[in-house]
Design an enzyme around this catalytic site. Structure first.
Site, PDB file in Angstrom:
ATOM      1  N   SER A  73       0.820  -1.208   0.000  1.00 36.21           N
ATOM      2  CA  SER A  73       0.000   0.000   0.000  1.00 36.21           C
ATOM      3  C   SER A  73       0.862   1.269   0.000  1.00 36.21           C
ATOM      4  O   SER A  73       0.496   2.272  -0.620  1.00 36.21           O
ATOM      5  CB  SER A  73      -0.990  -0.007   1.169  1.00 36.21           C
ATOM      6  OG  SER A  73      -0.349   0.199   2.391  1.00 36.21           O
TER       7      SER A  73
ATOM      8  N   HIS B 200       8.176   3.790   9.123  1.00 36.76           N
ATOM      9  CA  HIS B 200       7.912   2.968  10.313  1.00 36.76           C
ATOM     10  C   HIS B 200       6.583   3.408  10.929  1.00 36.76           C
ATOM     11  O   HIS B 200       6.334   4.606  11.039  1.00 36.76           O
ATOM     12  CB  HIS B 200       9.060   3.150  11.314  1.00 36.76           C
ATOM     13  CG  HIS B 200       8.932   2.260  12.507  1.00 36.76           C
ATOM     14  ND1 HIS B 200       9.243   0.912  12.459  1.00 36.76           N
ATOM     15  CD2 HIS B 200       8.500   2.507  13.773  1.00 36.76           C
ATOM     16  CE1 HIS B 200       9.015   0.382  13.650  1.00 36.76           C
ATOM     17  NE2 HIS B 200       8.560   1.326  14.464  1.00 36.76           N
TER      18      HIS B 200
HETATM   19  C1  GRF Z   1       3.918  -0.375   6.849  1.00 31.56           C
HETATM   20  O1  GRF Z   1       3.177  -0.350   8.017  1.00 31.56           O
HETATM   21  C2  GRF Z   1       5.263   0.272   7.068  1.00 31.56           C
HETATM   22  O2  GRF Z   1       5.253   1.253   8.058  1.00 31.56           O
HETATM   23  C3  GRF Z   1       6.128  -0.891   7.516  1.00 31.56           C
HETATM   24  O3  GRF Z   1       5.653  -1.990   6.790  1.00 31.56           O
HETATM   25  C4  GRF Z   1       4.291  -1.792   6.428  1.00 31.56           C
HETATM   26  C5  GRF Z   1       4.187  -1.987   4.948  1.00 31.56           C
HETATM   27  O4  GRF Z   1       2.854  -1.928   4.518  1.00 31.56           O
HETATM   28  N1  GRF Z   1       7.527  -0.604   7.306  1.00 31.56           N
HETATM   29  P1  GRF Z   1       2.516  -1.890   2.980  1.00 31.56           P
HETATM   30  O5  GRF Z   1       3.102  -3.144   2.362  1.00 31.56           O
HETATM   31  O6  GRF Z   1       3.140  -0.676   2.404  1.00 31.56           O
HETATM   32  O7  GRF Z   1       1.043  -1.854   2.896  1.00 31.56           O
END
Ligand code: GRF
Length: 198
Positions: free
Chosen positions: A18, A110
């Site tokens: 996402s 993060h």
């Molecule tokens: C997100 O919550 C980001 O903060 C962390 O990993 C997750 C990735 O989510 N590093 P997505 O694959 O981008 O939906």
């Protein structure tokens, strides 16, 4: 000299994608003076790869267990003319060769307000569970530069949201994720602007 950014987005083995999608859409809208030159995934069969292909993004699949992982990754980035590397859902430390090739040009996102709730093992629902267990009234997300240690590089941007009394890890995660999608594009735009002396 002013530059636009050619970025690579590194997604993880469970890649939902996402943040990758949000970054790609922000670039396409012109909110960030950059384009997604490459998506790198350790596996083909992830939601992130499926989304990347639908968006018409170039995808390279490079398994973590490849004995030449580091060299191949650096070569791929160089061959594609990548200037910025955005981590979006990877849970491994980035190989030192990549950090050496892209000093201060690797970013990560993060899902908490670093330096709290970061470090090894602090990912996904673990982060939001820890925030709730600590009784925090505020959470959010952090975009930071990447170094050799988990979640410790210089902070570029943080966005904040409240933690509500009846939050579960899932409801908090959803609120934070919506912020992440704004924060990553804003932070990358800021970094490119800084690099251009703005
Ligand atoms: C997100 O919550 C980001 O903060 C962390 O990993 C997750 C990735 O989510 N590093 P997505 O694959 O981008 O939906």
């Amino acid at each position: 000299m002013s530059e636009d950014g050619r970025i690579a987005i590194l997604v993880g083995s469970q890649g939902r994608g996402s943040n990758m999608r949000a970054l790609a859409e922000a670039c396409a809208r012109g909110d960030v003076p950059a384009s997604v030159a490459l998506v790198v995934s350790p596996r083909e069969a992830t939601g992130a790869v499926e989304t990347a292909r639908k968006l018409g993004l170039a995808v390279a699949v490079l398994p973590y267990k490849d004995p030449a992982y580091e060299e191949r990754l650096v070569s791929l980035l160089h061959e594609t003319g990548v200037q910025w590397v955005c981590l979006a859902g990877t849970m491994r430390l980035l190989p030192s060769q990549v950090l050496a090739a892209y000093p201060d040009r690797v970013l990560n996102i993060h899902p908490a307000l670093l330096p709290k709730f970061g470090g090894k093992g602090m990912y996904g629902h673990h982060v939001h569970e820890a925030v709730l267990a600590a009784g925090e009234t505020e959470s959010g997300c952090t975009v930071h530069r990447v170094n050799e240690r988990y979640d410790e590089g210089e902070i570029v941007l943080q966005l904040r949201c409240p933690v509500l009394p009846d939050d579960t890890p899932e409801t908090l995660a959803a609120r934070v994720l919506a912020l992440e999608h704004q924060a990553y594009a804003q932070a990358l735009a800021l970094e490119i602007q800084r690099r251009n002396g703005g």
